[in-house]
Structure formats: C-alpha cells, structure tokens
Design an enzyme around this catalytic site. Structure first.
Site, PDB file in Angstrom:
ATOM      1  CE  LYS A   1       7.412  -0.442 -24.273  1.00 21.79           C
ATOM      2  NZ  LYS A   1       6.352  -0.540 -23.267  1.00 21.79           N
TER       3      LYS A   1
ATOM      4  CD  GLU B   1       0.606  -0.984  -9.211  1.00 20.63           C
ATOM      5  OE1 GLU B   1       1.115  -1.440 -10.244  1.00 20.63           O
ATOM      6  OE2 GLU B   1       1.115  -0.038  -8.548  1.00 20.63           O
TER       7      GLU B   1
ATOM      8  NE  ARG C   1       3.622  -0.989  -7.271  1.00 22.53           N
ATOM      9  CZ  ARG C   1       4.791  -0.387  -7.501  1.00 22.53           C
ATOM     10  NH1 ARG C   1       5.912  -1.024  -7.231  1.00 22.53           N
ATOM     11  NH2 ARG C   1       4.847   0.819  -7.993  1.00 22.53           N
TER      12      ARG C   1
END
Length: 623
Positions: free
Chosen positions: A280, A368, A396
């Site tokens: 990343k 979540e 969610r």
C-alpha cells in the site's frame, strides 16, 4: 500517458512498455492527490494490477468490479477521466468512488467493502443467461475487505454455482489501519506452485476431452487433491477447500508477470482466485511506511512527502477526538467499559484507548455486523461496550442492532461517527439514514449532541447502570468549543432544553445544526425586529421530551420548524409531526432536512447550502 484516452489505446502498447506506463500513471496520481486530497495509498498499491487488467481484458465489455473503490484512481485516469481527475471529489466534479452513472467502465457502485464478489457473480450469471459467453467478469477485493461477512457469502455461492468469475485478492496486509484476524494470517501462508497449476489444468482438459472426467468427478477429485495437498504442505487453503481454484501468491508490482498470469487463467472455466501481494502506497516512500496516515493524507509535498497541515492551534477539536479522549477518561473510572471498532481505530479515535488500554479495546476488522453482536455478547455478561461505527457503515449491522441488542435490551452504546453529510466522499458515505432507520426500533435511546460538552455529558450518561441500548450520533469534523474539556454530568434521557424563548416561531433542532439555527435565528430577528423566535435543542430523538412538546403545543406558535442533518422522510421532523397528530395538537410544522434523493459529493458547507441547511437556507424559512 499522453497517448492513452481509453483502455483500447493501452492495449495497443507493446508489453515491454507497460512498466514505463505504470511509472507515469503512479506519478500522475501522486501529483494530483498532493494538491487535491483524496484516497492515496490504496490507488498507488494497485497501479500495476490496474494496467494489467485493462491490458488483458476487453473493458468495458468485460467487467471489472472494484471492491470498496478507494483504490480506483488509476482506473479512472485510464478510462477517459485523466483531464477531469483534477475535479475529483469537488462539487460537480468526478465522483470519489466508481459509479456506473459516471462511466461505462465503472461496472458497479463502490464505497462500502466486501460486495465485489457477490456483484461479480451476479454479473457472470447474467452474462450466461444472455448467452454472452465471451464476457469476462473480475472482482478485485483487498484492503481488508475479505474479512467482511458478505465476501464469504459471495465465495460460498460462487463455489456452488457454475460460473467463470475471476477473483483477484489484493493482499497488502492493510485495510485503513493494519488488517486484523485469522484471514490475514492465512493469506500470508498460502502458496501454490505455478508449474503445478499448469500441469493440473492441462491434465484436467485432457481427461475432459477423453470423456473420463465430468463436473461431479472433478469436484470429488478436487476435494481429495486439496486434502492431500494440505497434508503435504501442512497448510490449509480455504479457497481450494471451497473448490475455488487458487493461483499465487504473485508479485502484484510485476506488471509483465501479471499480464502473463491473467492471460493464462482468464479463459479457465470455473471460479478462480488470483492472490497477489502488493505494498500500500507503492512508489512513494513515505506512504509505503506511513500506515494509516497515507490512506487519505490531505495535501502534501510530492517531493519531500511533508504533510501540509494548516495551523490548527486555537481551533476546536474534531468530534471524533473528543469521543476518543472522553472514552478513555470514562474507561479509567469504569472498569467495565470496553471499546469496539470495525477497522477504523484511527478514523474514529478509538486508537486513543487502544494505546492506553490495549486489553480493553478491540478492532474486529471490516465486520460491522460482527462488531455489534460481539458487543452484545460482552454486554450480556456484564461489560459495557462503546461500539464505534461510521453511520453509513452501521447500515450493514441493522439486523444485529435489532435482534442481538435491542430485543434483549442490552447495555451497548453505539457511537455513530460521521453522522449527517460528510462532504467529499459523497452518497456512499453520508450518514443520512441513521435517525430514520433506528427510530422504529423498540428499547433504544437515540441522542445527538449539539456540541462537544453535550457529547461528553451523553457519553457519561450512557455508562450509568442499566441504561439499555443507546445510539449517540455526531458529525465528521470540528466542533465549536476550544475549551471542550468540562466536568461531566448526567442528562436525563429524553430531556430537551430551551435555548431561547420566543412567541411566533418555534425552532426545534437535533444535533450540531442547532448552532447553525441559532445564528439563523439571530440574523432573522435582526432583519425583522417584530419576529420572536424560540429555539429548543431536543437532544433526543427517542424518547422525545413529551413535557416540552406539550408546552410547545400549548404556546400557540403560528409555525414550528424542525431541523435535522438526516433524511426528512421518517426522521426527527417526522417524529414531531407524529407526536402532534397522536396528541390532537394543531400545529403548522415545516421540516428541514436532507431530501428524498442521494446527495452528491462536495464540501459539507456546499452541500448544506444545496440542501437549505446553512444559515441562509434556514433563515429563509424563518422570515
């Protein structure tokens, strides 16, 4: 780069020029995001993959489904939006995430994690149904999204449905903060020999052509083969255990190798997964080693990597930081308090408690629903979880809130960060719906503080004994009080407060927009001295302060205006209307809030102006 307007131009390049193209594309992203902030490190990490995908596949006919979408800047630049990219995240400019409304190359809406496999599988089956047998469908998932439950639901369905989907797992050991959990550890252990894969594929094709192998026999052989391989290598491959062909791990920054691999596997039948390792922030050294800071760093010097911060001394703190420091303060006094976050410890400032009390704060990954049920389990046996989820992502976990928390009236504090309009991240990230979707649930208290002091008082009140489920929503960005630390005290649940008396109009606000309303009231009365406007900070959507509402109904105001940073349909204003109707009170109620449409991206100030929720817009309804 100058010669590439669409991916068809890219496919005309010789293979050996692709590394040079990747370097130029990476520099484009660095130069643009340095001056026009956005998501940064994730897009740098997939430059080679992005180029390889558009080089090998016939986009937009072939579908590329980007999971999350914050890694798609290179994709946008290569698909006809290079010039427009300078408008990224600006009002009226290109969207912050992939959107089919913006480009035919954006095959599916992105913004929330873990949906790519399910969407890609649906597209693949649609192609088969329409006899588009030459259409390829690719799902690109990574940045921790594989830890989401929906990803596994998609994998399970893909494993048991005839399809040719290619799943590319971009494994960079990161979500926004470092990825966590057993899946992360497993991904770093998976290995498959490329020569073995080629021999296996050729052998299976031969056996099929001779009639010695069919799909049922193939699945049985795969199960035996995968079991044998697990014993020999002493590692378990979860994907091949589900009969999804696994390839890799490959170097995600070797674009030529990626092209060759994609060409080799793209026409293979059956679901398959290519596992690549990437870094990343690749190609910009500070981002490669900067962790979460470079996920969305703001403006920076592209030469030195220095973050260009404005002087923030003397400014009020961010609401998230007030939450983080207050949570630690409360946890030091109450040994039963624990913190929970789904992969956003830095973004929601749960990292403050994690650093001070690592044994009492949990990052559960992009999950979540699990975060809420995990909190419910701890609450069931006596702990007091403060579960911090961005409002848009809490959508969610709706079933978990109802079934696992509220039915049993468990002591779980849902801290909904980024409530209301969040700005440049746009409709996938606006916290527009929490008031409307939480309000019908029995047993839950819903609170929204107007300022930092109120947030602290509400958090203090929430940790008092046996309060049941509580949702505290607060916005992204700075508050209004530099001197935000204050002694905390209890606010009785459902107790509003009168901020200003008046005779003609009653303004009822919920949350920080109360400060905007107060200024609008001041200006309206200054321009029309005969006006007398009362202002009530309701504090709680549920329970409503019925004592206060009874007084308002009896006062004979000629008009009542409700103001909320949430959808008008079913939210705070609707609750006030229902109360007046249920109690036979005659009142002219005018509701201000977000429209029955998805609000686009732009600065919060711009969006509040468009929605009539700035001082000017509110004042217009008071005059």
């Amino acid at each position: 780069m100058e010669s590439i307007r669409v991916p068809a131009d890219l496919r005309a390049l010789p293979l050996e020029q692709l590394p040079q193209l990747c370097d130029q594309l990476r520099q484009d992203i660095i130069a643009e995001v340095a001056d026009n902030p956005g998501h940064f490190a994730s897009s740098l990490g997939v430059v080679e993959l992005t180029v390889a995908l558009h080089y090998v596949f016939n986009t937009p006919y072939d579908r590329i489904v980007w999971d999350v979408g914050h890694q798609a800047y290179g994709h946008k630049i290569l698909t006809g939006r290079r010039t427009a990219f300078r408008t990224n995240r600006h009002l009226g400019g290109i969207k912050p995430f992939p959107s089919p409304e913006e480009s035919e190359y954006d095959s599916f809406t992105a913004g929330h994690a873990s949906n790519s496999i399910s969407a890609a599988l649906g597209m693949a089956l649609a192609a088969k149904a329409k006899h588009e047998d030459d259409r390829h469908v690719v799902a690109v998932i990574g940045d921790g999204a594989m830890s989401g439950g929906l990803a596994f639901e998609g994998l399970n369905n893909a494993a048991n449905t005839p399809n040719d989907v290619l799943i590319i797992l971009n494994d960079n050991n990161m979500s926004i903060d470092h990825s966590v959990g057993g899946m992360k550890n497993l991904l770093h252990q998976l290995q498959t020999n490329p020569t073995y894969n080629k021999l296996r594929y050729k052998a299976s094709r031969k056996l099929f052509s001779w009639g010695w192998l069919n799909e049922e026999r193939k699945r049985a052989i795969l199960r035996f083969n995968n079991s044998l391989k697990s014993v020999i290598t002493r590692q378990q491959n979860v994907f091949e255990g589900m009969n999804i062909r696994y390839f890799g791990p490959n170097d995600g920054h070797d674009v030529i190798d990626l092209v060759r691999t994609l060409r080799a596997i793209k026409d293979m039948h059956g679901p398959k997964l290519l596992h690549i390792h990437t870094v990343k922030g690749k190609g910009f050294e500070p981002a490669e080693h900067g962790g979460a800071v470079w996920h969305a760093p703001g403006k920076f010097d592209p030469q030195t990597g220095e973050l260009l911060r404005n002087d923030e001394s003397g400014l009020p703190p961010k609401f998230q930081d007030v939450f983080g420091h207050t949570l630690l303060e409360l946890a030091e006094q109450n040994p039963y308090i624990v913190g929970v976050t789904p992969a956003m410890p830095t973004g929601c400032s749960m990292n403050i408690m994690m650093e001070a009390m690592p044994h009492r704060a949990y990052d559960v990954g992009i999950a979540e629903g699990h975060a809420v049920t995990f909190s419910a389990g701890m609450a069931k046996d006596g702990l007091l979880p403060f579960c911090n989820i961005y409002s848009t992502f809490a959508q969610r976990a709706y079933d978990n809130v109802i079934h696992d928390v509220c039915i049993s009236r468990l002591n779980v504090v849902l801290c909904l960060d980024r409530a209301g309009l969040v700005g440049e991240d746009g409709p996938t990230h606006h916290g527009a719906f929490d008031l409307a979707y939480l309000r019908p649930i029995p047993n839950i208290t819903i609170a929204s503080p107007m300022d930092e002091h109120e947030l602290r008082h509400m958090m203090y009140s929430a940790q008092l004994p046996d309060r049941g489920p509580i949702a505290i929503r607060y916005p992204r960005g700075r508050g209004s009080q530099v001197d935000w630390r204050c002694p905390m005290h209890e606010i009785p649940f459902g107790r509003a407060r009168l901020l200003k008396e008046g005779r003609d109009i009653a303004v009822l606000t919920l949350g920080p927009l109360g400060l905007t309303a107060a200024e609008a009231i001041r200006q309206a009365e200054a321009e029309r001295p005969e006006l007398s406007i009362a202002h009530y900070d309701m504090r709680f959507l549920k329970p409503l302060d019925e004592r206060m509402l009874t007084q308002i109904a009896a006062a004979g105001f000629r008009r009542i205006v409700t103001i909320e940073d949430g959808v008008r349909t079913g939210g705070f204003g609707s609750a006030i209307l229902e109360w007046f109707a249920d109690h036979g009170a005659k009142a002219s109620v005018h509701r201000l809030g977000l429209p029955d449409s998805f609000v686009e991206h732009g600065s919060v100030a711009e969006l509040h102006h468009i929605c009539g929720l700035d001082v000017e817009g509110i004042k217009k309804h008071l005059m």
